[in-house]
Structures are given as C-alpha cells and as structure tokens.
Design a protein around this motif. Structure first.
Motif, PDB file in Angstrom:
ATOM      1  N   ILE A   1       0.688  -0.952  -0.014  1.00 25.10           N
ATOM      2  CA  ILE A   1      -0.107   0.051  -0.050  1.00 25.10           C
ATOM      3  C   ILE A   1       0.851   1.273  -0.095  1.00 25.10           C
ATOM      4  O   ILE A   1       0.812   2.237  -0.998  1.00 25.10           O
ATOM      5  CB  ILE A   1      -0.864  -0.096   1.354  1.00 25.10           C
ATOM      6  N   ILE A   2       1.775   1.033   1.300  1.00 18.93           N
ATOM      7  CA  ILE A   2       2.226   2.009   1.241  1.00 18.93           C
ATOM      8  C   ILE A   2       3.474   2.770  -0.516  1.00 18.93           C
ATOM      9  O   ILE A   2       3.521   3.972  -0.880  1.00 18.93           O
ATOM     10  CB  ILE A   2       3.853   2.491   2.285  1.00 18.93           C
ATOM     11  N   GLY A   3       4.290   1.530  -0.919  1.00 16.56           N
ATOM     12  CA  GLY A   3       4.966   1.422  -2.588  1.00 16.56           C
ATOM     13  C   GLY A   3       3.700   1.889  -3.369  1.00 16.56           C
ATOM     14  O   GLY A   3       4.032   2.863  -3.921  1.00 16.56           O
ATOM     15  N   PHE A   4       2.903   1.433  -3.407  1.00 16.28           N
ATOM     16  CA  PHE A   4       2.055   1.537  -4.345  1.00 16.28           C
ATOM     17  C   PHE A   4       0.761   3.659  -3.991  1.00 16.28           C
ATOM     18  O   PHE A   4       0.822   3.946  -5.573  1.00 16.28           O
ATOM     19  CB  PHE A   4       0.906   0.833  -4.917  1.00 16.28           C
ATOM     20  N   PHE A   5       1.407   3.309  -3.090  1.00 14.38           N
ATOM     21  CA  PHE A   5       1.131   5.042  -3.024  1.00 14.38           C
ATOM     22  C   PHE A   5       2.072   6.559  -3.464  1.00 14.38           C
ATOM     23  O   PHE A   5       1.631   7.075  -4.358  1.00 14.38           O
ATOM     24  CB  PHE A   5       0.911   5.048  -1.644  1.00 14.38           C
ATOM     25  N   LEU A   6       3.128   5.714  -3.066  1.00 14.60           N
ATOM     26  CA  LEU A   6       4.640   6.615  -2.834  1.00 14.60           C
ATOM     27  C   LEU A   6       4.452   6.971  -4.760  1.00 14.60           C
ATOM     28  O   LEU A   6       4.798   8.019  -5.966  1.00 14.60           O
ATOM     29  CB  LEU A   6       5.553   5.976  -3.098  1.00 14.60           C
ATOM     30  N   LYS A   7       4.212   5.513  -5.097  1.00 20.84           N
ATOM     31  CA  LYS A   7       4.085   5.222  -6.581  1.00 20.84           C
ATOM     32  C   LYS A   7       3.355   6.710  -7.275  1.00 20.84           C
ATOM     33  O   LYS A   7       3.407   7.473  -8.902  1.00 20.84           O
ATOM     34  CB  LYS A   7       4.631   4.251  -7.068  1.00 20.84           C
ATOM     35  N   SER A   8       1.909   5.828  -7.459  1.00 18.28           N
ATOM     36  CA  SER A   8       1.130   5.990  -8.322  1.00 18.28           C
ATOM     37  C   SER A   8       0.501   7.370  -7.702  1.00 18.28           C
ATOM     38  O   SER A   8       0.107   8.235  -8.716  1.00 18.28           O
ATOM     39  CB  SER A   8       0.093   4.485  -8.560  1.00 18.28           C
ATOM     40  N   VAL A   9       0.238   7.816  -6.539  1.00 14.28           N
ATOM     41  CA  VAL A   9      -0.492   8.622  -5.901  1.00 14.28           C
ATOM     42  C   VAL A   9       0.624  10.008  -6.325  1.00 14.28           C
ATOM     43  O   VAL A   9       0.356  10.958  -6.758  1.00 14.28           O
ATOM     44  CB  VAL A   9      -1.542   8.986  -4.473  1.00 14.28           C
ATOM     45  N   VAL A  10       2.059   9.982  -5.604  1.00 11.66           N
ATOM     46  CA  VAL A  10       2.591  11.137  -5.339  1.00 11.66           C
ATOM     47  C   VAL A  10       3.562  11.090  -6.703  1.00 11.66           C
ATOM     48  O   VAL A  10       3.629  12.113  -7.118  1.00 11.66           O
ATOM     49  CB  VAL A  10       3.432  11.255  -4.294  1.00 11.66           C
ATOM     50  N   ALA A  11       4.237  10.004  -6.798  1.00  7.70           N
ATOM     51  CA  ALA A  11       5.339   9.965  -8.541  1.00  7.70           C
ATOM     52  C   ALA A  11       4.457  10.830  -9.408  1.00  7.70           C
ATOM     53  O   ALA A  11       4.720  11.343 -10.291  1.00  7.70           O
ATOM     54  CB  ALA A  11       6.295   9.214  -7.546  1.00  7.70           C
ATOM     55  N   ASP A  12       3.474   9.532 -10.301  1.00  9.17           N
ATOM     56  CA  ASP A  12       3.131  10.098 -10.871  1.00  9.17           C
ATOM     57  C   ASP A  12       2.494  10.989 -10.880  1.00  9.17           C
ATOM     58  O   ASP A  12       2.110  11.823 -12.387  1.00  9.17           O
ATOM     59  CB  ASP A  12       1.769   8.806 -11.777  1.00  9.17           C
ATOM     60  N   ASN A  13       1.681  11.724 -10.007  1.00 12.24           N
ATOM     61  CA  ASN A  13       0.814  13.325 -10.478  1.00 12.24           C
ATOM     62  C   ASN A  13       2.325  14.409 -10.670  1.00 12.24           C
ATOM     63  O   ASN A  13       1.744  14.781 -11.084  1.00 12.24           O
ATOM     64  CB  ASN A  13      -0.074  13.057  -8.823  1.00 12.24           C
ATOM     65  N   LEU A  14       3.021  13.960  -9.367  1.00 10.34           N
ATOM     66  CA  LEU A  14       4.243  15.074  -9.636  1.00 10.34           C
ATOM     67  C   LEU A  14       5.139  15.295 -10.925  1.00 10.34           C
ATOM     68  O   LEU A  14       4.884  16.320 -11.409  1.00 10.34           O
ATOM     69  CB  LEU A  14       5.119  14.888  -8.630  1.00 10.34           C
TER      70      LEU A  14
END
Lengths: 280, 494
Positions: free
Chosen positions: B222-235
């Motif tokens: 969950i933390i991994g996908f959150f960091l990647k999909s929500v934070v990194a991909d949006n930034l």
C-alpha cells in the motif's frame, strides 16, 4: 484476516463509499482540471458520456479550441502531445454515433496512442465511469480541490503566459522539428490507419471531414508541414471529403509558433462552427 | 502543450509494469501455483518461469543476455567453489567480475566512451550498428547481482568457510537453477533492491502459505503503490516545467518549489518501487533488504547515504570502497576513495557525464563533511544547528537532482539561468498548491518517523497500530481514486 488488517479494510471501504456518495450527488460539475493529461482524459470521458453531433479530433492545436464555444453540440477531443489518430480511434471504438467527425490534419505524422484508447474504452473502467462520477478524472480528489481553489479565488481561465525568451525558444524548437519531412514509413502507416478508421466511421453512417489549423506563417511552409499537407490532401482529397478552410487573413497569431492565441482560437472555433454545416 | 518524453529511446523496455493488469494476472497465477507444493525445487521453478515471463514480456530476446549473464555467474562461482588452488580461484573470480563488467560496459557505456573520445556517433556501418544497440533494461542490477555472487563465493572460500551459505547445491545444475533464480527473481530484477548473494541464497527453501505475514505484505504494497501512483506519477506531470523551454516562463520561487517537488518525486518513485518489490517478495517468503529509510530527515551526507538507496550504498561499500582501502589508509586516501566510489556510483546510474558529476557532487559533499567532522557546528546538538545541517543536506541533495532530471549540461545551465533571471516574475500560486497536496504526505511520512520515539503527548495516538491501519486504509482509497498517469519507474532506465 489478521486483526491489524481490519482497520485498513474498514477505513478504505468507508472512505471510498463516503467520497463516492459525495461526488455522485454533488451539485456541481468539474470543467477545469489540474493538468493537461487529466484534461485529455476528461474530454474523452465527456465525449463518451454525451451525444454530441460533431466531434473534433486532433493534437494540442485542436485542444486549445475553447470548449465553452463548442459545447454542447461539438465535442473537442484534441490530445495534448497526441495525434488525431488517438481521438479518431476513441470515436470509432466508442459505439457513439455523432453525425460528423472532423479530423485535424496538422500533426498526422504522430502515432496512435493505443494505451490511451484502451484506457478510455476497456471494461470495466468505461462502465464504471459511465455510472459513477467517482471514477471520472474530473472528480478525483485533486481535481475537486483544484476546482474548489479556482472557485474560491475566483480565478478565470487565463491564457498561458510565456516570456519572450520562452516563446522564442518554443518557436526555434518547432522550426527544428519541422525542418525535415516526417519519416515516410511511419507516416504512411499513420495515413493507412487514418484511412481505415475513416472507412469504419463512414460504414457506420458517420460523415468525416478534415481541417488544417493555421499556424505561424513562417512555419506553415516548412518541409514537414508541406509534406504532411501534400500527403494528407492526396489521401483524403477535397472532392471526396469535406475540408474546412480555417486560414486567417494576414496570418495567425500564436503563442509559440503553432498554438493559437485565445483570440485566434476563438475566431477559428467560430469558423469551424459555421463551416461544419457544409459537411453534413 | 507537448507530450511527455519517455525514459529514453535507448532502452529495451519491459512493457509489464507493476501497475499493469498483465502483471496482476501473472502475479495471481504465480501465487496460486507457488503454494500448491512446498518443495523448494518446485517453488523456485515456478518463480523462475514467472520471472522470465515478466522480463521477456515484450522483448523475448532480452533473455539471451540475461541468460548469458546468469550462466557466466553460475560457471565462475561454481568453479571458484570447486577449485582447490588459490591462484586458479582468484583467476576465476577476476574473470567473472571482469566479464560481467565488460558486458555492462559494452551495453551501457559504449556510446559515452565513443562520444567522449571521437565525437558524434556514426549514422551507419558496423560501428554505427554496434553503438546503436539498445541498453537491456535491468542490466545494471543483474550484473551487480552476478558480481556479488562471484565475490561472495570467492570471499567465503578464501576465509575458509566450510559451510558457506551458498554451498547448498547438489551439483552444477542445482547451482545453475539457484543462480538463475537469484538473478531473475522478478520483484527485484528490474530495479533492485540489490540483494547480496550471501543474504539471498540462505533464504532459498520450501515456503508455507501459512507463514505469509499479511500485514507486512499489505503495508509495503500500500505504501509503495501510494508513493508511486499517487505521489510520483502525479508530480511527474508538474515537474516537466523544469526543462527548457518551459522553465523560461517560471518565476524563481516557482522553480525552487518545483525542484523540491522533483526531490520528493524521485524519492517516491524509487522508494515506492522498492517497497512494492519488498512486499511482492514477502508474498513468496523472501526478505529483500530495505532500500530507503526516510532519507530526507538526514542531517549529514553520510547519514543520507545510509538511508537512500541503501542496497546500492552497501554494495559499493562492500565491493568497491572497502577493497580500495576505505578509511583505513589515512585522510587523503579516504577522500580520494569517497570521490572515486561516488563518481562510479553516479556513472552506474546512467551513461552520461552528468551522472558522473552528480556522483562527484555527493562524493565532494561526503569528503568535505569528513573534514568538518570535529567542528562545533557539526557536533552541536542545538536545535538550530540540527535544522541548519538538515537544510544544508536537503538543499545540496535537491540541487543535485537537477543533474538527474536534466542529464544535458546545457539544460542545467539554462535552468540555472532561468532561476536567476526570473526573479522579477510573479509567483504563481496555483501550481505550488497542487504540488503541496502531493508533497504533504511524504513530508508527514518523514515527520512521523522522526518523532516516533518521543511523540508529542497529545498526538501520541498517531503512532498507534490502529492509526497506522486507518492511514493505510486512506492510502488504499487514494490509490483507487487519485493514481496519476502510469509512468515507467525512473530507476528502470538505470
């Protein structure tokens, strides 16, 4: 299920349900989203959710034609960084039956983005988006916050402001990009794909027309644009297809050489709205 | 107005991302087949097949080089173990490492060397074709795994270990199977974490479904996908403005803001990937090493490197820095070693002088910090001194990322020019507000960790298991609702 996982599952279910209910019944619609990629997706989703009688497909050049002037009869699915082919494939695969599809010819050397098409049309995403706002791009939390912020600050849609240095750099970049005709094999492949999609639309009783958006006069006759114009016109001759004439007397005003200013975008949009009737 | 450019045209890319449907289908089938039998041989075979499918999804011929690399590591490590003569063992070890490095150099650094020595690449002919050969994805990682195996076996034999953890095999074929598995295990195949042979081989054995630590798996994923999909991909959508000509229209303050956002993006992208890899490996009973431990709370550069890409730092320390003498040969030699190791580490990230400069940037920071070790500022425990040290480290690290974002020196110069010249431009509030939305969770993630031992009394509940569960639940919802446009992991290109 181990005990610590229970709060995770319960929180996820409750927060999702609460948010979904809120946006489903929220008394507003979202028209401006946080970035251009989201805008691409939102416009495609809006097209799939509505029944416009005309659809514009194109690149970022078409993207800039103001939807406020076009909607609700005309949908604009110009894709930033994309090709007319992508929008065309979305229309073809959508099952929608607009009366007319107008294809921007300027950047047909760009390839079809199959992933973008799939993302819009595949099951179950399309089904879910059709029935639940929560799955639509415009209603994700960031875009809702963005909408809230723009409403609170009474921000209106302003044009992109480029410094003279940026405008010059963009122009030079375009000049470089357009210095050579497109790579022939890929370009011919694109034309064949376009022809196949056009034939498929026509078989469904949908009329197809073309338009070339005006750009900076200095770039209009570049090797790339000349070659694209010649080949597209040869593949889709004006005797057989409806072509809109959108050229601006005295030359177009652009931000960076290719993207029209708001004023010229609006003027061009009005021309499209007037001329599209000739294509029916 | 323009489309995003890809990670680079020079890569033979893997089309199966951790966020793809095809990957989830493969994962489900592999998981179902894996726990049908407890036998280690069977389970390794299942994971091996799944890993090869994952890697070869769009480019089956990538397997040729991967197979060669695995075979090379198998043969050399097997011979080192079998050989009785010290000199012959050493020769096998040197040969194994040298061929691994040659393969890496050929595929990764050929163009850089040619461009640096001769000039622009020839358009055609044999040399042009040779230099045009793309870089197979993940090569930097599996080559380092291969080197780790050869060196670990050599060191184990040299130190006279009779029960080397690697020495469980029954013959060459068993060694080959285990080595192929070690190099190709799909969670870590493309972008690590780099797991050392001596840590991985002892884990190979029959695994039980009942032993899966579900909470640990869920938390990492969950933390991994959150960091990647929500934070990194949006930034990723927002930080494109750092590149010219977009940066010419940004105010200085906006550019600083976006640069900080890029710092968060690159962390979220890579830490997210690492956590997903760790979670997936746990699902199959394997423990991969932690790769990130809240790097942005570091108050020194040496601390930063014990928190950032830890598996690479440990690899470079064990296999390059220590063999060079580490810090045992006097201060000057230590500084040289630091500069050398970090420059090589930079070059490992990418075949470009900007990456070498990035390594040198960090090497210099480490060396200067070592010189300042005894000073009051460095030793002070005062809050202001700690804050100043943190700001210095974060600032230097963040500035260094410009060399990652813009591997072309000309672009870095243009960005610096825009940051200086655009001081008079008006600060635009819209974009920073959206950036803050994505940056905030990462800041909170670091802050919560920083205060874990002495939480403020009124907020102590935030550190409870239940609060963590609620936070994970919210993150899971955010993954469903707010995932950005899927982009390849930044570190895939390395």
């Amino acid at each position: 299920m181990e005990r610590p996982l229970l709060p995770v599952a319960v929180t996820a279910a409750l927060s999702f349900a609460a948010y979904a209910t809120f946006v489903q019944f929220a008394p507003f619609t979202v028209k401006v989203v946080q970035n251009q990629v989201d805008t691409n997706m939102m416009r495609a989703q809006n097209f799939l959710a509505a029944s416009p009688d005309t659809v514009l497909v194109g690149s970022s050049l078409t993207f800039r034609l103001p939807t406020s002037l076009l909607e609700p009869q005309v949908a604009n699915i110009g894709m930033v960084g994309g090709s007319s082919l992508t929008g065309l494939a979305i229309v073809d695969g959508s099952g929608q039956k607009p009366k007319l599809v107008l294809i921007e010819s300027n950047l047909l050397e760009r390839p079809l983005d199959k992933d973008a098409v799939q993302a819009q049309l595949r099951f179950p995403e399309r089904f879910l988006r059709q029935h639940f706002r929560v799955f639509r791009t415009g209603y994700d939390p960031a875009n809702l916050i963005w909408r809230g912020l723009t409403s609170l600050t009474h921000q209106t849609v302003a044009d992109i402001v480029l410094t003279p240095q940026a405008a010059r750099a963009f122009y030079l970049e375009q000049q470089q990009l357009k210095a050579h005709p497109p790579e022939p094999v890929n370009f011919q492949h694109n034309l064949q794909q376009t022809a196949a999609l056009v034939a498929s639309l026509e078989a469904k009783g949908i009329k197809v027309g073309f338009f070339e958006l005006p750009i900076n006069p200095g770039l209009m006759n570049s090797p790339a644009d000349t070659a694209v114009r010649r080949e597209v016109r040869r593949a889709f001759p004006s005797g057989r297809y409806c072509w809109l004439d959108l050229q601006i007397p005295g030359g177009a005003h652009t931000l960076d050489g290719v993207h029209l200013t708001l004023e010229d975008s609006a003027a061009t949009t009005r021309k499209i709205l007037a001329q599209r009737k000739n294509c029916f | 107005m323009r489309g995003l450019t890809g990670a680079g045209s020079r890569f033979w890319g893997v089309r199966m991302l951790f966020t793809d449907r095809a990957f989830f289908a493969l994962l489900f089938c592999t998981f179902a087949a894996y726990y049908l039998r407890r036998s280690a041989g069977y389970q390794i075979a299942v994971l091996l097949i799944a890993s090869l499918l994952f890697y070869a999804w769009s480019q089956p011929w990538l397997l040729i080089l991967l197979g060669f690399s695995a075979l090379l590591s198998t043969v050399t490590s097997y011979e080192i173990e079998r050989e009785q003569d010290d000199r012959a063992r050493r020769a096998w070890a040197i040969g194994g490492v040298a061929v691994n490095l040659t393969v890496l150099a050929f595929f990764k650094y050929d163009r850089l060397v040619y461009a640096s020595l001769v000039g622009s690449q020839p358009a055609g002919g044999f040399l042009g074709t040779l230099l045009g050969v793309p870089l197979p994805i993940g090569i930097s990682f599996y080559t380092f795994h291969g080197i780790s195996l050869v060196v670990d076996v050599f060191r184990a034999r040299r130190s006279g270990e009779t029960q080397s953890p690697l020495k469980q095999e029954r013959g060459f074929l068993d060694r080959a199977r285990r080595t192929f598995f070690y190099l190709t295990f799909f969670p870590q195949l493309i972008a690590g974490p780099i797991v050392k042979a001596r840590d991985f081989y002892p884990q190979m054995g029959g695994k039980l479904f009942a032993d899966i630590h579900w909470y640990g798996v869920a938390k990492a994923l969950i933390i991994g996908f959150f960091l990647k999909s929500v934070v990194a991909d949006n930034l990723a959508q927002q930080t494109t403005v750092l590149a010219p000509p977009f940066c010419y229209s940004q105010s200085t303050l906006n550019l600083v803001f976006v640069l900080v956002a890029y710092s968060i993006q690159i962390f979220s992208d890579f830490a997210g990937y690492s956590l997903i890899a760790i979670g997936l490996a746990r699902l199959f009973g394997y423990a991969l090493p932690d790769n990130f431990r809240f790097p942005y709370i570091a108050q020194s550069f040496s601390e930063f490197w014990t928190r950032w890409h830890m598996s690479l730092s440990a690899w470079l320390r064990d296999y390059v820095y220590y063999p060079l003498g580490g810090n045992r040969k006097g201060p000057r030699r230590t500084y040289v070693n630091l500069l050398l190791v970090m420059t090589l580490g930079g070059l490992w990230h990418g075949a470009g002088w900007s990456y070498a400069l990035w390594g040198l940037w960090h090497g210099s920071a480490l060396a200067l910090e070592r010189m300042a070790r005894g000073t009051r500022v460095y030793l002070s425990e005062a809050r202001i001194a700690k804050a100043a040290r943190w700001a210095l480290v974060f600032g230097v690290v963040t500035l260094g990322w410009t060399l990652f974002k813009l591997p072309d020196f000309h672009q870095v110069r243009e960005l610096a020019g825009a940051a200086w010249n655009n001081r008079h431009l008006r600060f635009s509030r819209g974009v920073p507000i959206m950036l803050t939305l994505y940056i905030a969770p990462v800041v909170l993630y670091h802050v919560l960790y920083q205060f874990r031992d002495r939480p403020p009394r009124r907020l102590a509940f935030l550190w409870s298991m239940r609060a963590e569960g609620v936070a994970l639940g919210v993150m899971l919802t955010a993954i469903v609702l707010q995932a950005g446009n899927p982009a390849p992991f930044i570190y895939f290109q390395f």
